[in-house]
Design a protein around this motif. Structure first.
Motif, PDB file in Angstrom:
ATOM      1  N   GLY A   1       0.699  -1.632   0.036  1.00 34.70           N
ATOM      2  CA  GLY A   1       0.238   0.025  -0.174  1.00 34.70           C
ATOM      3  C   GLY A   1       1.405   0.782   0.131  1.00 34.70           C
ATOM      4  O   GLY A   1       2.236   0.707  -0.231  1.00 34.70           O
ATOM      5  N   ASP A   2       0.309   2.941  -0.478  1.00 37.22           N
ATOM      6  CA  ASP A   2       1.048   3.624  -0.361  1.00 37.22           C
ATOM      7  C   ASP A   2       1.421   4.663   1.148  1.00 37.22           C
ATOM      8  O   ASP A   2       1.825   5.248   1.323  1.00 37.22           O
ATOM      9  CB  ASP A   2       0.324   4.420  -1.602  1.00 37.22           C
ATOM     10  N   ALA A   3       0.408   3.574   2.118  1.00 35.70           N
ATOM     11  CA  ALA A   3       0.971   4.247   4.148  1.00 35.70           C
ATOM     12  C   ALA A   3       2.541   3.204   4.575  1.00 35.70           C
ATOM     13  O   ALA A   3       2.740   3.603   5.392  1.00 35.70           O
ATOM     14  CB  ALA A   3      -0.275   4.113   3.831  1.00 35.70           C
ATOM     15  N   VAL A   4       2.960   3.059   3.661  1.00 32.69           N
ATOM     16  CA  VAL A   4       3.897   1.885   4.381  1.00 32.69           C
ATOM     17  C   VAL A   4       4.623   2.696   5.217  1.00 32.69           C
ATOM     18  O   VAL A   4       5.124   2.101   6.429  1.00 32.69           O
ATOM     19  CB  VAL A   4       4.154   0.800   3.749  1.00 32.69           C
ATOM     20  N   ALA A   5       5.026   3.641   4.738  1.00 30.66           N
ATOM     21  CA  ALA A   5       6.842   4.309   5.251  1.00 30.66           C
ATOM     22  C   ALA A   5       6.046   5.754   6.146  1.00 30.66           C
ATOM     23  O   ALA A   5       6.595   5.406   7.482  1.00 30.66           O
ATOM     24  CB  ALA A   5       7.240   4.884   4.338  1.00 30.66           C
ATOM     25  N   ALA A   6       4.514   5.640   5.720  1.00 32.01           N
ATOM     26  CA  ALA A   6       4.475   6.320   7.300  1.00 32.01           C
ATOM     27  C   ALA A   6       3.845   5.850   7.874  1.00 32.01           C
ATOM     28  O   ALA A   6       4.308   6.020   9.349  1.00 32.01           O
ATOM     29  CB  ALA A   6       3.119   7.179   6.491  1.00 32.01           C
ATOM     30  N   THR A   7       3.293   4.335   8.300  1.00 29.14           N
ATOM     31  CA  THR A   7       3.163   3.681   9.079  1.00 29.14           C
ATOM     32  C   THR A   7       4.363   3.165   9.798  1.00 29.14           C
ATOM     33  O   THR A   7       4.145   3.494  11.391  1.00 29.14           O
ATOM     34  CB  THR A   7       2.348   2.681   8.663  1.00 29.14           C
ATOM     35  N   THR A   8       5.210   2.891   9.230  1.00 31.08           N
ATOM     36  CA  THR A   8       6.205   2.709  10.212  1.00 31.08           C
ATOM     37  C   THR A   8       6.833   3.669  10.503  1.00 31.08           C
ATOM     38  O   THR A   8       7.448   2.953  11.691  1.00 31.08           O
ATOM     39  CB  THR A   8       7.220   1.534   9.272  1.00 31.08           C
ATOM     40  N   CYS A   9       6.883   4.959  10.175  1.00 31.75           N
ATOM     41  CA  CYS A   9       7.831   6.392  10.663  1.00 31.75           C
ATOM     42  C   CYS A   9       7.156   6.209  12.151  1.00 31.75           C
ATOM     43  O   CYS A   9       7.922   6.947  13.340  1.00 31.75           O
ATOM     44  CB  CYS A   9       7.392   7.517  10.162  1.00 31.75           C
ATOM     45  N   ALA A  10       5.026   6.380  11.962  1.00 27.21           N
ATOM     46  CA  ALA A  10       4.145   6.587  13.448  1.00 27.21           C
ATOM     47  C   ALA A  10       5.005   5.129  14.824  1.00 27.21           C
ATOM     48  O   ALA A  10       4.803   5.844  15.552  1.00 27.21           O
ATOM     49  CB  ALA A  10       3.132   6.361  12.930  1.00 27.21           C
ATOM     50  N   ARG A  11       5.019   4.126  13.661  1.00 28.30           N
ATOM     51  CA  ARG A  11       5.555   3.431  15.480  1.00 28.30           C
ATOM     52  C   ARG A  11       6.935   3.284  16.002  1.00 28.30           C
ATOM     53  O   ARG A  11       7.071   2.922  17.112  1.00 28.30           O
ATOM     54  CB  ARG A  11       5.202   2.094  14.300  1.00 28.30           C
ATOM     55  N   LEU A  12       7.979   3.634  15.034  1.00 26.51           N
ATOM     56  CA  LEU A  12       9.031   3.969  15.326  1.00 26.51           C
ATOM     57  C   LEU A  12       9.107   5.469  16.293  1.00 26.51           C
ATOM     58  O   LEU A  12       9.554   5.006  17.359  1.00 26.51           O
ATOM     59  CB  LEU A  12       9.967   4.724  14.657  1.00 26.51           C
ATOM     60  N   ARG A  13       8.045   6.413  16.329  1.00 27.12           N
ATOM     61  CA  ARG A  13       7.981   7.193  17.329  1.00 27.12           C
ATOM     62  C   ARG A  13       7.117   6.730  18.218  1.00 27.12           C
ATOM     63  O   ARG A  13       7.793   7.814  20.160  1.00 27.12           O
ATOM     64  CB  ARG A  13       7.335   8.378  16.427  1.00 27.12           C
ATOM     65  N   ARG A  14       6.393   5.771  17.983  1.00 26.47           N
ATOM     66  CA  ARG A  14       5.941   5.686  19.185  1.00 26.47           C
ATOM     67  C   ARG A  14       6.621   5.082  20.195  1.00 26.47           C
ATOM     68  O   ARG A  14       6.993   4.498  21.686  1.00 26.47           O
ATOM     69  CB  ARG A  14       4.581   4.904  19.119  1.00 26.47           C
ATOM     70  N   LEU A  15       8.047   3.969  19.713  1.00 26.00           N
ATOM     71  CA  LEU A  15       8.817   3.457  20.376  1.00 26.00           C
ATOM     72  C   LEU A  15       9.512   4.589  21.330  1.00 26.00           C
ATOM     73  O   LEU A  15       9.998   4.010  21.942  1.00 26.00           O
ATOM     74  CB  LEU A  15       9.043   2.096  19.630  1.00 26.00           C
TER      75      LEU A  15
END
Length: 204
Positions: free
Chosen positions: A160-174
Motif C-alpha cells: 500500500g501507499d502508507a507503509v513508510a508513514a505507518t513505520t515512521c509513526a510506530r518508530l516514534r511511538r517506540l
C-alpha cells in the motif's frame, strides 16, 4: 557495528515476478528486468563492504529456479519461509539482531540504491536504532535496524501507499532515535520505468 544486508527477492521467473509490468514489458521482459534489478542490488550490497550479504529467497534456495539464476559469489542464501512480508522480514531481522548484528532489510526494486547509500544507512545506525529509506510510492526501499520490535512488522498493508508513514509513526511511538533518508523510486508499475538508468532502457 557489524551490519548484515538482507536482500528479499523472488526467483526471476517469467509470469511470477514484476507482474504489474507485464502489460508494458511482457512476461519475459518483466523477468529480465527483475533479474537485472536483483543483480544490481546484490552487487551494490556486496560492494558496500559489510561482509557477507544474505539473499532471503522465495521460493526456497534449493528450488530449480534459483539454480538457473546467476548469482555473485559472497552470498548467504536463506529461505524466506511462510507468512506475509512483515512476518518474513521480522524473522530475518530478529535472527541477526539477537546475535548482536544490525540489519538492513532490502528489496530489489530500486536501481538508485547504491553501495554509497547503503554505507549512509550503516553510518546513520551508529546514531540511532533505525534508518528508513522511503520509496516514492509510499513503501520503503530499505529499513536498517539495530534493535528489534515486532510492531514494526505487524498489521501493515504491505504494497500500500502508507507503509513508510505507518513505520515512521510506530518508530516514534517506540521512542527510538531514527533517521529518514531522502525517498527513492521503486520500479513496480509501467509509469516507474522512467526512473530506470539510461543504460537499462533495453529492458523496455
Amino acid at each position: 557495528m557489524n551490519v548484515r544486508p538482507v536482500v528479499f527477492a523472488k526467483a526471476p521467473q517469467p509470469g511470477r515476478v514484476k507482474t504489474r509490468l507485464i502489460p508494458a514489458l511482457g512476461p519475459d521482459g518483466a523477468a529480465a528486468l527483475a533479474r537485472r534489478l536483483l543483480r544490481h542490488t546484490l552487487t551494490e550490497a556486496l560492494a558496500a563492504g559489510f561482509g557477507p550479504v544474505e539473499l532471503c529467497a522465495s521460493p526456497d534456495p534449493a528450488h530449480p529456479a534459483w539454480k538457473e539464476t546467476a548469482l555473485p559469489p559472497g552470498l548467504v542464501l536463506t529461505p524466506q519461509g511462510d507468512g506475509d512480508l512483515g512476518a518474513r522480514m521480522a524473522r530475518a531481522a530478529r535472527r541477526h539482531i539477537d546475535t548482536g548484528r544490525a540489519v538492513v532489510l532490502l528489496g530489489t526494486d530500486c536501481p538508485a540504491l547504491t553501495c554509497g547509500r547503503l554505507r549512509r544507512i550503516a553510518a546513520a545506525l551508529h546514531q540511532g536504532q533505525a534508518v528508513l529509506v522511503p520509496a516514492l510510492d509510499g513503501g520503503y526501499v530499505a529499513l536498517g535496524l539495530s534493535r528489534f520490535h515486532p510492531a514494526l512488522f505487524e498489521a501493515i498493508a504491505w504494497g500500500g501507499d502508507a507503509v513508510a508513514a505507518t513505520t515512521c509513526a510506530r518508530l516514534r511511538r517506540l521512542g527510538w532515535r531514527f533517521h529518514c533518508l531522502p525517498p527513492l523510486a521503486d520500479i513496480d508499475r509501467p509509469g516507474d520505468l522512467r526512473h530506470l538508468p539510461a543504460t537499462w532502457r533495453i529492458c523496455r
